[in-house]
Scaffold this motif. Structure first.
Motif, PDB file in Angstrom:
ATOM      1  N   LEU A 296      80.080   6.396  24.014  1.00 51.62           N
ATOM      2  CA  LEU A 296      81.495   6.693  23.820  1.00 51.62           C
ATOM      3  C   LEU A 296      82.143   5.624  22.952  1.00 51.62           C
ATOM      4  CD1 LEU A 296      82.478   7.721  27.445  1.00 51.62           C
ATOM      5  CD2 LEU A 296      82.303   9.239  25.493  1.00 51.62           C
ATOM      6  N   ALA A 297      83.205   6.010  22.275  1.00 53.60           N
ATOM      7  CA  ALA A 297      83.976   5.032  21.510  1.00 53.60           C
ATOM      8  C   ALA A 297      84.581   4.005  22.457  1.00 53.60           C
ATOM      9  CB  ALA A 297      85.074   5.742  20.718  1.00 53.60           C
ATOM     10  N   PRO A 298      84.839   2.777  21.986  1.00 51.45           N
ATOM     11  CA  PRO A 298      85.367   1.725  22.866  1.00 51.45           C
ATOM     12  C   PRO A 298      86.646   2.148  23.566  1.00 51.45           C
ATOM     13  CG  PRO A 298      84.686   0.801  20.756  1.00 51.45           C
ATOM     14  CD  PRO A 298      84.596   2.290  20.613  1.00 51.45           C
ATOM     15  N   GLY A 299      86.694   1.916  24.874  1.00 54.33           N
ATOM     16  CA  GLY A 299      87.889   2.177  25.665  1.00 54.33           C
ATOM     17  C   GLY A 299      87.966   3.566  26.259  1.00 54.33           C
ATOM     18  N   ILE A 300      87.134   4.520  25.782  1.00 53.63           N
ATOM     19  CA  ILE A 300      87.235   5.899  26.256  1.00 53.63           C
ATOM     20  C   ILE A 300      86.761   6.004  27.706  1.00 53.63           C
ATOM     21  CG2 ILE A 300      86.487   8.268  25.881  1.00 53.63           C
ATOM     22  CD1 ILE A 300      88.304   7.328  23.718  1.00 53.63           C
ATOM     23  N   GLY A 301      85.541   5.534  27.967  1.00 53.14           N
ATOM     24  CA  GLY A 301      84.998   5.641  29.321  1.00 53.14           C
ATOM     25  C   GLY A 301      85.814   4.866  30.330  1.00 53.14           C
ATOM     26  N   GLU A 302      86.236   3.677  29.963  1.00 51.02           N
ATOM     27  CA  GLU A 302      87.025   2.853  30.875  1.00 51.02           C
ATOM     28  C   GLU A 302      88.360   3.521  31.191  1.00 51.02           C
ATOM     29  OE1 GLU A 302      88.739  -1.717  31.206  1.00 51.02           O
ATOM     30  OE2 GLU A 302      87.675  -1.049  29.417  1.00 51.02           O
ATOM     31  N   SER A 303      88.998   4.102  30.172  1.00 53.56           N
ATOM     32  CA  SER A 303      90.269   4.788  30.400  1.00 53.56           C
ATOM     33  C   SER A 303      90.077   6.004  31.294  1.00 53.56           C
ATOM     34  CB  SER A 303      90.886   5.205  29.062  1.00 53.56           C
ATOM     35  OG  SER A 303      91.228   4.065  28.297  1.00 53.56           O
ATOM     36  N   ALA A 304      88.971   6.733  31.090  1.00 55.14           N
ATOM     37  CA  ALA A 304      88.701   7.896  31.943  1.00 55.14           C
ATOM     38  C   ALA A 304      88.556   7.466  33.398  1.00 55.14           C
ATOM     39  CB  ALA A 304      87.436   8.604  31.461  1.00 55.14           C
ATOM     40  N   TYR A 305      87.835   6.379  33.632  1.00 53.60           N
ATOM     41  CA  TYR A 305      87.666   5.892  35.001  1.00 53.60           C
ATOM     42  C   TYR A 305      89.019   5.548  35.627  1.00 53.60           C
ATOM     43  CZ  TYR A 305      86.391   2.824  38.878  1.00 53.60           C
ATOM     44  OH  TYR A 305      86.286   2.238  40.117  1.00 53.60           O
ATOM     45  N   ARG A 306      89.849   4.850  34.896  1.00 52.78           N
ATOM     46  CA  ARG A 306      91.131   4.413  35.453  1.00 52.78           C
ATOM     47  C   ARG A 306      92.061   5.608  35.697  1.00 52.78           C
ATOM     48  NH1 ARG A 306      91.447  -1.222  34.741  1.00 52.78           N
ATOM     49  NH2 ARG A 306      89.855  -2.017  33.335  1.00 52.78           N
ATOM     50  N   VAL A 330      82.410  16.158  27.911  1.00 56.30           N
ATOM     51  CA  VAL A 330      82.658  16.036  26.478  1.00 56.30           C
ATOM     52  C   VAL A 330      82.463  17.397  25.842  1.00 56.30           C
ATOM     53  CG1 VAL A 330      81.923  14.963  24.332  1.00 56.30           C
ATOM     54  CG2 VAL A 330      81.984  13.627  26.430  1.00 56.30           C
ATOM     55  N   VAL A 331      83.503  17.880  25.157  1.00 53.30           N
ATOM     56  CA  VAL A 331      83.462  19.183  24.497  1.00 53.30           C
ATOM     57  C   VAL A 331      83.985  19.008  23.071  1.00 53.30           C
ATOM     58  CG1 VAL A 331      84.256  21.565  24.520  1.00 53.30           C
ATOM     59  CG2 VAL A 331      83.852  20.367  26.682  1.00 53.30           C
ATOM     60  N   ASP A 332      83.151  19.373  22.110  1.00 48.95           N
ATOM     61  CA  ASP A 332      83.564  19.306  20.694  1.00 48.95           C
ATOM     62  C   ASP A 332      84.101  17.924  20.324  1.00 48.95           C
ATOM     63  OD1 ASP A 332      82.868  21.963  20.418  1.00 48.95           O
ATOM     64  OD2 ASP A 332      84.885  22.680  20.934  1.00 48.95           O
ATOM     65  N   ASP A 333      83.339  16.903  20.642  1.00 50.02           N
ATOM     66  CA  ASP A 333      83.707  15.530  20.288  1.00 50.02           C
ATOM     67  C   ASP A 333      85.039  15.105  20.886  1.00 50.02           C
ATOM     68  OD1 ASP A 333      81.397  15.111  18.953  1.00 50.02           O
ATOM     69  OD2 ASP A 333      82.209  15.522  16.964  1.00 50.02           O
ATOM     70  N   ALA A 334      85.368  15.624  22.033  1.00 54.77           N
ATOM     71  CA  ALA A 334      86.579  15.212  22.744  1.00 54.77           C
ATOM     72  C   ALA A 334      86.243  15.122  24.231  1.00 54.77           C
ATOM     73  CB  ALA A 334      87.718  16.192  22.504  1.00 54.77           C
ATOM     74  N   VAL A 386      93.619  15.741  30.840  1.00 55.99           N
ATOM     75  CA  VAL A 386      93.631  14.783  29.733  1.00 55.99           C
ATOM     76  C   VAL A 386      92.594  15.213  28.711  1.00 55.99           C
ATOM     77  CG1 VAL A 386      93.140  12.401  29.053  1.00 55.99           C
ATOM     78  CG2 VAL A 386      94.411  12.849  31.154  1.00 55.99           C
ATOM     79  N   GLU A 387      92.944  15.111  27.459  1.00 55.70           N
ATOM     80  CA  GLU A 387      91.995  15.341  26.369  1.00 55.70           C
ATOM     81  C   GLU A 387      92.133  14.210  25.364  1.00 55.70           C
ATOM     82  OE1 GLU A 387      90.870  18.576  22.883  1.00 55.70           O
ATOM     83  OE2 GLU A 387      91.666  19.267  24.814  1.00 55.70           O
ATOM     84  N   ILE A 388      91.029  13.534  25.125  1.00 55.18           N
ATOM     85  CA  ILE A 388      91.015  12.391  24.204  1.00 55.18           C
ATOM     86  C   ILE A 388      90.072  12.719  23.054  1.00 55.18           C
ATOM     87  CG2 ILE A 388      90.552   9.927  23.949  1.00 55.18           C
ATOM     88  CD1 ILE A 388      90.968   9.670  26.955  1.00 55.18           C
ATOM     89  N   PRO A 389      90.556  12.743  21.816  1.00 59.83           N
ATOM     90  CA  PRO A 389      89.696  13.136  20.679  1.00 59.83           C
ATOM     91  C   PRO A 389      88.719  12.045  20.296  1.00 59.83           C
ATOM     92  CG  PRO A 389      91.844  12.480  19.900  1.00 59.83           C
ATOM     93  CD  PRO A 389      91.919  12.447  21.405  1.00 59.83           C
ATOM     94  N   ALA A 390      87.692  12.503  19.516  1.00 58.86           N
ATOM     95  CA  ALA A 390      86.700  11.565  18.954  1.00 58.86           C
ATOM     96  C   ALA A 390      86.128  10.668  20.027  1.00 58.86           C
ATOM     97  CB  ALA A 390      87.319  10.737  17.829  1.00 58.86           C
ATOM     98  N   ALA A 391      85.633  11.283  21.094  1.00 60.88           N
ATOM     99  CA  ALA A 391      85.141  10.499  22.217  1.00 60.88           C
ATOM    100  C   ALA A 391      83.760   9.931  21.986  1.00 60.88           C
ATOM    101  CB  ALA A 391      85.123  11.358  23.489  1.00 60.88           C
ATOM    102  N   VAL A 392      82.964  10.583  21.124  1.00 60.04           N
ATOM    103  CA  VAL A 392      81.573  10.179  20.960  1.00 60.04           C
ATOM    104  C   VAL A 392      81.389   9.573  19.574  1.00 60.04           C
ATOM    105  CG1 VAL A 392      79.178  10.947  20.940  1.00 60.04           C
ATOM    106  CG2 VAL A 392      80.823  11.991  22.524  1.00 60.04           C
ATOM    107  N   THR A 393      80.751   8.416  19.530  1.00 62.57           N
ATOM    108  CA  THR A 393      80.451   7.791  18.240  1.00 62.57           C
ATOM    109  C   THR A 393      79.134   8.327  17.699  1.00 62.57           C
ATOM    110  OG1 THR A 393      79.354   5.974  19.368  1.00 62.57           O
ATOM    111  CG2 THR A 393      81.676   5.695  18.863  1.00 62.57           C
ATOM    112  N   ARG A 394      79.120   8.629  16.428  1.00 60.91           N
ATOM    113  CA  ARG A 394      77.919   9.209  15.804  1.00 60.91           C
ATOM    114  C   ARG A 394      77.186   8.162  15.001  1.00 60.91           C
ATOM    115  NH1 ARG A 394      76.963  13.474  18.896  1.00 60.91           N
ATOM    116  NH2 ARG A 394      78.715  14.934  18.947  1.00 60.91           N
TER     117      ARG A 394
END
Length: 394
Positions: A296-306, A330-334, A386-394
């Motif tokens: 995941l991009a930095p901060g995404i997983g941690e924010s999801a947990y919180r 994760v759906v469609d890079d979000a 919640v939906e956060i875009p660009a969650a996965v780094t390629r």
């Protein structure tokens, strides 16, 4: 959250940079000394008298002294380095004027420019910087008048060089002020992050302790076995709350290492244990957490947990015997996240807790460019999406 150490080069790199700068300054001043000696030899009269020799020796001595002080100025207090160079230069000018052998020096002029710029930059107050600039102006103009003569062209050239040095010092001073402001802003952001983290940890665990204690009181007389389970859950939640607070306090202690984390880091993999602690038997809670193979991009997983932790804390506060579902995928890079429950007490959804949980959620999601919906779906249900875009780094 910005880390102030990321804006600072590692110590070894910083030392190499400082050594390289000092070496360049040494080479430049040494070259100017050679030029001074060559010019002195060419301009000297064929049969120099005692005054000429005295003037040349004084100029050479002053040039060497001010060059050395300029080189080691970073190891000296700013006022000592600046004042020393200006005093020695002014003294040399007076001696040359007394013996009647004016002898200017390029090395001395370069040292004056360097210490003027560094002195204006390093002065702790604007008044001290202005005083440094004024003293340098007196030394520079006085040196030109005593050693060369009060000619308008020479004086104007000296003032122009002095002005360039002052401008360089002011620019460095402004850059230092901006850097200090940025560091202070980073510290304030860290303190705010620690406050939010402390609120999240304490609110989540203490709310669980209160709920378990209420359940233990209710069943203590009729079902001692369930009361024992509730007390065990209280003990586990209290121990985890203490551990979390110890980690955060350790991060802000003065003797903590420079690489110590400011907050406790979490990721998507920490969400299932969080749900287990919320409902140990999973009797009324279902969860679906998909951890992607790609990072995941930095901060995404941690924010999801919180966000999940805050949502479950609110379930405990506002719902009676709720059925709760947690879905993270994760759906469609979000990253899509949903926490819903029923059993909401009448009026509790609209009142809120009076805390900052939802505000903190909204800030985190907005910072990551996502969207947040938190509200009632039906009369006794509540859902957080919640939906956060660009969650996965390629």
């Amino acid at each position: 959250m910005p880390d102030p150490d990321d804006r600072r080069p590692p110590r070894a790199t910083w030392l190499r940079s400082r050594a390289a700068t000092t070496a360049l300054e040494l080479v430049a001043l040494a070259g100017l000394l050679v030029v001074d000696l060559e010019l002195g030899a060419r301009l000297a009269p064929g049969t120099p008298g005692g005054a000429d020799v005295a003037g040349a020796l004084v100029t050479a001595l002053v040039a060497v002294v001010v060059a050395v002080v300029a080189l080691v100025r970073r190891r000296l207090p700013w006022w000592l380095a600046t004042g020393g160079v200006l005093t020695v230069s002014a003294g040399g000018s007076l001696v040359c004027a007394v013996v009647g052998s004016p002898s200017p020096s390029l090395t001395e002029a370069a040292a004056l420019v360097v210490v003027t710029a560094s002195g204006v930059r390093a002065a702790p107050t604007s008044r001290a910087a202005a005083g440094t600039a004024a003293a340098a102006l007196v030394a520079v103009v006085g040196g030109v008048a005593l050693r060369i003569g009060p000619q308008a062209t020479d004086v104007l050239l000296a003032v122009l060089v002095w002005g360039c040095a002052v401008v360089a010092g002011v620019a460095g001073r402004a850059a230092r002020t901006r850097r200090a402001s940025a560091l202070e802003e980073a510290r304030r952001a860290e303190r705010a992050e620690l406050a939010r983290e402390l609120h999240d940890v304490v609110a989540h665990q203490v709310t669980g302790i209160v709920v378990q204690a209420q359940a233990a009181i209710a069943v203590a007389r009729t079902d001692p076995a369930r009361a024992t389970q509730a007390f065990e859950a209280i003990e586990a939640a209290g121990a985890e709350a203490l551990a979390g607070m110890r980690r955060m306090v350790g991060a802000i202690r003065e003797d903590a290492g420079p690489d110590a984390p400011v907050t406790v880091r979490y990721d998507l993999a920490d969400i299932p244990p969080l749900v287990d602690r919320f409902d140990a038997g999973r009797g009324r809670t279902t969860s679906r957490v998909e951890v992607p193979d790609a990072p995941l991009a930095p901060g995404i997983g941690e924010s999801a947990y919180r966000i999940v932790r805050e949502a479950l804390t609110n379930v405990r506060r506002h719902a009676v015997d709720p059925s709760t579902h947690v879905c993270v995928r994760v759906v469609d890079d979000a990253l899509r996240l949903e926490v819903g429950n029923d059993g909401v007490r009448p009026g509790s959804a609209s009142r809120g807790s009076g805390g900052f949980g939802l505000t903190g959620m909204a800030e985190r999601v907005a910072a990551l460019g996502g969207t947040l919906h938190a509200g009632a779906d039906e009369a006794d249900t509540w859902v957080v999406r919640v939906e956060i875009p660009a969650a996965v780094t390629r």
